[in-house]
Write a protein that holds these residues in place. Structure first.
Motif, PDB file in Angstrom:
ATOM      1  N   PHE A 296       0.823  -1.199   0.000  1.00 18.26           N
ATOM      2  CA  PHE A 296       0.000   0.000   0.000  1.00 18.26           C
ATOM      3  C   PHE A 296       0.864   1.259   0.000  1.00 18.26           C
ATOM      4  CE2 PHE A 296      -2.519  -3.477   1.500  1.00 18.26           C
ATOM      5  CZ  PHE A 296      -3.744  -3.284   0.886  1.00 18.26           C
ATOM      6  N   SER A 297       2.150   1.090  -0.250  1.00 21.06           N
ATOM      7  CA  SER A 297       3.099   2.163  -0.529  1.00 21.06           C
ATOM      8  C   SER A 297       4.186   1.552  -1.392  1.00 21.06           C
ATOM      9  CB  SER A 297       3.705   2.725   0.765  1.00 21.06           C
ATOM     10  OG  SER A 297       4.792   3.589   0.470  1.00 21.06           O
ATOM     11  N   GLU A 298       4.705   2.330  -2.319  1.00 19.74           N
ATOM     12  CA  GLU A 298       5.769   1.791  -3.164  1.00 19.74           C
ATOM     13  C   GLU A 298       7.140   1.902  -2.505  1.00 19.74           C
ATOM     14  OE1 GLU A 298       7.075   3.644  -6.692  1.00 19.74           O
ATOM     15  OE2 GLU A 298       6.918   5.694  -5.925  1.00 19.74           O
ATOM     16  N   LEU A 299       7.227   2.616  -1.396  1.00 21.08           N
ATOM     17  CA  LEU A 299       8.522   2.933  -0.793  1.00 21.08           C
ATOM     18  C   LEU A 299       8.979   1.869   0.192  1.00 21.08           C
ATOM     19  CD1 LEU A 299       8.073   6.743  -0.056  1.00 21.08           C
ATOM     20  CD2 LEU A 299       9.240   5.706  -1.994  1.00 21.08           C
ATOM     21  N   GLY A 300      10.266   1.533   0.125  1.00 24.12           N
ATOM     22  CA  GLY A 300      10.942   0.745   1.150  1.00 24.12           C
ATOM     23  C   GLY A 300      10.120  -0.368   1.736  1.00 24.12           C
ATOM     24  N   PHE A 301       9.998  -0.330   3.080  1.00 27.56           N
ATOM     25  CA  PHE A 301       9.270  -1.366   3.806  1.00 27.56           C
ATOM     26  C   PHE A 301       8.020  -0.773   4.464  1.00 27.56           C
ATOM     27  CE2 PHE A 301       9.404  -4.970   7.069  1.00 27.56           C
ATOM     28  CZ  PHE A 301       8.894  -5.876   6.151  1.00 27.56           C
ATOM     29  N   ASP A 328      14.121  -4.207   3.376  1.00 30.69           N
ATOM     30  CA  ASP A 328      13.366  -3.912   2.160  1.00 30.69           C
ATOM     31  C   ASP A 328      13.936  -4.624   0.934  1.00 30.69           C
ATOM     32  OD1 ASP A 328      15.612  -2.340   2.065  1.00 30.69           O
ATOM     33  OD2 ASP A 328      14.586  -0.439   1.852  1.00 30.69           O
ATOM     34  N   VAL A 329      15.045  -5.344   1.105  1.00 30.31           N
ATOM     35  CA  VAL A 329      15.510  -6.297   0.088  1.00 30.31           C
ATOM     36  C   VAL A 329      15.076  -7.708   0.467  1.00 30.31           C
ATOM     37  CG1 VAL A 329      17.556  -7.352  -0.976  1.00 30.31           C
ATOM     38  CG2 VAL A 329      17.494  -4.882  -0.572  1.00 30.31           C
ATOM     39  N   THR A 349      -1.635   4.736  -3.760  1.00 29.38           N
ATOM     40  CA  THR A 349      -1.197   4.222  -2.463  1.00 29.38           C
ATOM     41  C   THR A 349      -1.862   5.028  -1.343  1.00 29.38           C
ATOM     42  OG1 THR A 349       0.762   5.618  -2.675  1.00 29.38           O
ATOM     43  CG2 THR A 349       0.976   3.310  -3.302  1.00 29.38           C
ATOM     44  N   ILE A 350      -1.834   4.494  -0.125  1.00 33.12           N
ATOM     45  CA  ILE A 350      -2.597   5.127   0.957  1.00 33.12           C
ATOM     46  C   ILE A 350      -1.730   5.508   2.163  1.00 33.12           C
ATOM     47  CG2 ILE A 350      -4.789   4.071   0.325  1.00 33.12           C
ATOM     48  CD1 ILE A 350      -4.336   1.951   2.447  1.00 33.12           C
ATOM     49  N   PHE A 351      -0.418   5.303   2.065  1.00 34.83           N
ATOM     50  CA  PHE A 351       0.491   5.733   3.130  1.00 34.83           C
ATOM     51  C   PHE A 351       1.614   6.551   2.503  1.00 34.83           C
ATOM     52  CE2 PHE A 351      -1.329   1.703   4.594  1.00 34.83           C
ATOM     53  CZ  PHE A 351      -1.934   2.132   5.762  1.00 34.83           C
ATOM     54  N   LEU A 367      12.125  10.944   0.847  1.00 34.57           N
ATOM     55  CA  LEU A 367      11.502  10.022  -0.097  1.00 34.57           C
ATOM     56  C   LEU A 367      10.013  10.308  -0.235  1.00 34.57           C
ATOM     57  CD1 LEU A 367      13.176   6.715   1.111  1.00 34.57           C
ATOM     58  CD2 LEU A 367      13.857   8.150  -0.821  1.00 34.57           C
ATOM     59  N   LYS A 368       9.501  10.242  -1.467  1.00 33.55           N
ATOM     60  CA  LYS A 368       8.081  10.469  -1.699  1.00 33.55           C
ATOM     61  C   LYS A 368       7.536   9.393  -2.625  1.00 33.55           C
ATOM     62  CE  LYS A 368       7.871  13.542   1.073  1.00 33.55           C
ATOM     63  NZ  LYS A 368       7.094  13.322   2.288  1.00 33.55           N
ATOM     64  N   ASP A 369       6.310   8.992  -2.327  1.00 32.02           N
ATOM     65  CA  ASP A 369       5.634   7.943  -3.085  1.00 32.02           C
ATOM     66  C   ASP A 369       4.991   8.545  -4.322  1.00 32.02           C
ATOM     67  OD1 ASP A 369       3.855   5.952  -4.003  1.00 32.02           O
ATOM     68  OD2 ASP A 369       3.703   5.093  -1.996  1.00 32.02           O
ATOM     69  N   ARG A 370       5.353   8.039  -5.478  1.00 33.70           N
ATOM     70  CA  ARG A 370       4.807   8.584  -6.735  1.00 33.70           C
ATOM     71  C   ARG A 370       3.308   8.386  -6.867  1.00 33.70           C
ATOM     72  NH1 ARG A 370       7.920   5.222 -11.020  1.00 33.70           N
ATOM     73  NH2 ARG A 370       7.456   3.658  -9.418  1.00 33.70           N
ATOM     74  N   PHE A 371       2.765   7.389  -6.177  1.00 30.98           N
ATOM     75  CA  PHE A 371       1.366   7.018  -6.388  1.00 30.98           C
ATOM     76  C   PHE A 371       0.448   7.473  -5.259  1.00 30.98           C
ATOM     77  CE2 PHE A 371       4.029   3.637  -8.348  1.00 30.98           C
ATOM     78  CZ  PHE A 371       3.826   4.007  -9.665  1.00 30.98           C
ATOM     79  N   PHE A 372       0.995   8.267  -4.325  1.00 29.07           N
ATOM     80  CA  PHE A 372       0.158   8.777  -3.252  1.00 29.07           C
ATOM     81  C   PHE A 372      -0.554  10.037  -3.720  1.00 29.07           C
ATOM     82  CE2 PHE A 372      -0.739  11.095   0.691  1.00 29.07           C
ATOM     83  CZ  PHE A 372      -1.326  10.085   1.454  1.00 29.07           C
ATOM     84  N   HIS A 373      -1.822  10.195  -3.270  1.00 25.97           N
ATOM     85  CA  HIS A 373      -2.580  11.406  -3.597  1.00 25.97           C
ATOM     86  C   HIS A 373      -1.814  12.624  -3.112  1.00 25.97           C
ATOM     87  CE1 HIS A 373      -6.014  13.988  -4.304  1.00 25.97           C
ATOM     88  NE2 HIS A 373      -5.938  14.438  -3.067  1.00 25.97           N
TER      89      HIS A 373
END
Length: 533
Positions: A296-301, A328-329, A349-351, A367-373
Motif C-alpha cells: 500500500f506504498s511503493e517505498l521501502g518497507f 526492504d531487500v 497508495t494510501i500511506f 523520499l516520496k511515493d509517486r502514487f500517493f494522492h
C-alpha cells in the motif's frame, strides 16, 4: 619341484591380492569424491553434525563435480526439503569420530535457520507480557495489526503524529478491528519513558480500548552488532544501524503474529488517508488466489501487508540475513521463496512518507511515493512570480513555496502555530489584485488548519538584500473563518494601489501544526479575476 611350484603360486596370489587392494582403494577414493549423502531435513536427527562443520567444509560447484552440494548461503525451506552433503565431507567427519549415525541426538532444521542469529527458541515463557510497557493491551484476535518501530532521533520525533494520523483516519467502529503496536526500539531508558508517557497522555482513549500496544525489547535478544560482514559498502555506523533495524523488525513481527488475521508494516514517519482500513479490505477481496504480500506504498518497507501466519517465517529470514542486507531487500526475496513472483501494489497508495531526517544520524531521506494522492490544486489562481517566506519551521518537502505554486503540494509546519507567526508572499513586481483565496488543513488532517489569523496587504516594501523584504503600509483584508480566507473585492480596501506583500499572521496560539494547502490570487486585469464561484 612341488615346493617351488607352490611358492610361485603363493607369490602370484599375493601379487593379485595386492593389485586388488590397490584397485579398491583407488576406486573407493574416486567414488567417495563424487558420492552424495541425501536426506530430509526432518530426518537429520541424533547426530553430532553442526552448521559450523558445513560452513568450515563447504564445497563449491566446479567443472569436476556434477552433484549439487550445500553452500554457506543455503536456506532450508521446510522440514521435507532434501539436503545433499558430499561423501568426502562425511568421510572427514567419520575420521574425527563423529560417525554418520542418525541415532545419537535429535536435530531440527531450526538449528540451521536460527544459529546464525538470535536464538528464538530461548524466548522465555510469557515474553510478550514482559515486552509491554503499557500493560492493559488486549490480545483478542482482530482484523489488522499495524506495526510501527521507532528509535530516538537527533532532530524531530515523528511517532506521535504518525499514530495521530492513523487514529484520525480510523472510524470509531474500526478502532475495535485494529491494533497499533508501537515498538520503542531504543535502549535509552529515559527516552522510552518520555515517549511512552506522551503516548499515554495523548491516546488515553485507544489505550483504554486495548488498541494501542507500546512495547520494548531486551538487549539480550540482539545478536552481535559489531564487526559485521555486509554485502553493501557502507560505513560501520550504517552497517550497525541497518543490522539492528533488521532485528527490530523481527522482534516486532514475532510479538504481533498472534494478534490479528493480517499484519501491515509501517514506519514512524508516515501519514495516511481516511478510509484506509476499508481500502485494505477492498484490495484483499480483489484477490481470489493465495497471495503473500500486498503493498500500500511503493517505498521501502512501508505499507507491506502479510498474513499474520507468515510473519514468523519472515522474522526468521530477516534474522538469518540481518547483517547482509536491509529488510526492504529481504522481504522481496521472501515473497519469491513463498511463491509470489510479482509485486501487488495498490494504486493510488494510501500511506505517505513524510519524514525528512532518517533515524540514522546525519542521513537526509526526503523520499516520496509517486502514487500517493499529492493534494492537487483546485482553485488555480493567476499567481504571478513571487517569493515565499515564513516564521514557521518545516521539513524540506513541505516547503512554503508549495501552496503558492501551481504544482501539487502543501506547506506543513513541524510545530504548533503561535501568536505572531507569519506566512508572507512577496511579489517580484507589485500587483493589482482582484480576488484572494486561501485554504488550510487537508481532508486527512483537518485539524492542522489555521484556527486564528488575519490577512494583510502591504502597499510598500523595501528590499534589504537576500531574504524577506521589509513590508509596510499594511492594510487589513480580513480574518480566517474555519481555516479558510476568501475576499472577492480586494480594491475595496486597497483602492488603486498595487500590493507588494500579502501576509497571513496568526493571532493566537493553536494546539496543532499548520498546513497551508493553497494560496490563489487573481490579477485585476485577468479575465479569470471577474469569475467569482
Amino acid at each position: 619341484m612341488k615346493l617351488g611350484f607352490i611358492k610361485r603360486i603363493g607369490y602370484g596370489l599375493l601379487l593379485i591380492s595386492g593389485l586388488t587392494i590397490l584397485f579398491q582403494i583407488t576406486f573407493y577414493k574416486r567414488r567417495r569424491s563424487n558420492d552424495v549423502v541425501t536426506f530430509n531435513a526432518k530426518d537429520l536427527s541424533k547426530r553430532e553434525y553442526t552448521w559450523d562443520i558445513i560452513k568450515e567444509n563447504q564445497y563449491k560447484r566446479d567443472s569436476s563435480r556434477r552433484w549439487p552440494v550445500l553452500l554457506d548461503s543455503a536456506v532450508v525451506q521446510n522440514a521435507n526439503q532434501t539436503l545433499n552433503i558430499t561423501s568426502d565431507l562425511a568421510h572427514q567427519e567419520t575420521k574425527k569420530g563423529s560417525y554418520l549415525d542418525y541415532g545419537i541426538r535429535q536435530v531440527s532444521y531450526r538449528d540451521f535457520i536460527d544459529k546464525p542469529s538470535a536464538d528464538l527458541t530461548k524466548l522465555r515463557a510469557n515474553w510478550r507480557a514482559d515486552a509491554r510497557i503499557i500493560q492493559n493491551a488486549s490480545n483478542k484476535k482482530r482484523f489488522l495489526t499495524i506495526g510501527i518501530p521507532t528509535v530516538k532521533r537527533e532532530k524531530n520525533e515523528y511517532i506521535l503524529n504518525t499514530v495521530q494520523s492513523i487514529v484520525n483516519c480510523t472510524k470509531e467502529e474500526e478502532l475495535q478491528e485494529i491494533y497499533i503496536v508501537v515498538f520503542l526500539a531504543d535502549f535509552d531508558a529515559k527516552w522510552k519513558e518520555e515517549i511512552s508517557n506522551r503516548l499515554r497522555e495523548r491516546f488515553e482513549k485507544i489505550i483504554s480500548m486495548g488498541t494501542l500496544h507500546v512495547i520494548q525489547a531486551w538487549e539480550s535478544f540482539y545478536p552481535p552488532l559489531d564487526n559485521l560482514k555486509h554485502t553493501f559498502v557502507d560505513p560501520e555506523t550504517k552497517k550497525k544501524w541497518r543490522a539492528k533495524q533488521n532485528v527490530d523488525y523481527a522482534f516486532l513481527f514475532l510479538y504481533s503474529e498472534i494478534l490479528s488475521q493480517f499484519y501491515i508494516q509501517m514506519e514512524d514517519d508516515i501519514y495516511t488517508i481516511p478510509g484506509y482500513v476499508q481500502a485494505i479490505k477492498d484490495y484483499i477481496n480483489k484477490f481470489k488466489d493465495r497471495w503473500v504480500c500486498l503493498e500500500f506504498s511503493e517505498l521501502g518497507f512501508i505499507g507491506k501487508l502479510y498474513h499474520s501466519e507468515d510473519i514468523d517465517k519472515l522474522a526468521k529470514m530477516v534474522l538469518l540475513f540481518y547483517a547482509q542486507q536491509p529488510c526492504d531487500v529481504t522481504y522481496l526475496n521472501f515473497n519469491v521463496q513463498m511463491l509470489q513472483f510479482k509485486r501487488h501494489i495498490r494504486r493510488p497508495t494510501i500511506f505517505e512518507h513524510v519524514g525528512y531526517h532518517s533515524s540514522l544520524p546525519g542521513k537526509i531521506q526526503p523520499l516520496k511515493d509517486r502514487f500517493f494522492h499529492a493534494y492537487p490544486k483546485t482553485i488555480m489562481g493567476d499567481n504571478p512570480p513571487a517569493k515565499i517566506f515564513t516564521s514557521l519551521p518545516y521539513e524540506g518537502y513541505f516547503n512554503p513555496d508549495n501552496p503558492y505554486s501551481r504544482k501539487d503540494g502543501i506547506f506543513w509546519s513541524n510545530r504548533q502555530g503561535k501568536a505572531n507567526d507569519w506566512f508572507t508572499v512577496t511579489f517580484d513586481e507589485p500587483q493589482l489584485l482582484s480576488r484572494i483565496e486561501i485554504h488550510t488543513g487537508t481532508h486527512t488532517h483537518p485539524d492542522d488548519k489555521i484556527h486564528y489569523a488575519k490577512v494583510e496587504a502591504s502597499l510598500a516594501s523595501v528590499s534589504k538584500g537576500p531574504g524577506k523584504a521589509e513590508c509596510s503600509q499594511n492594510k487589513l483584508l480580513g480574518y480566517f473563518d474555519d481555516g479558510d480566507f476568501k475576499m472577492n473585492n480586494v480594491p475595496s480596501v486597497t483602492g488603486k494601489s498595487k500590493i507588494h506583500c500579502l501576509s497571513i499572521i496568526i493571532t493566537n496560539k493553536q494546539e496543532t501544526w499548520v498546513i497551508v494547502k493553497e494560496i490563489a490570487v487573481f490579477k485585476l486585469q485577468s479575465k479569470s479575476a471577474n469569475k467569482v464561484p
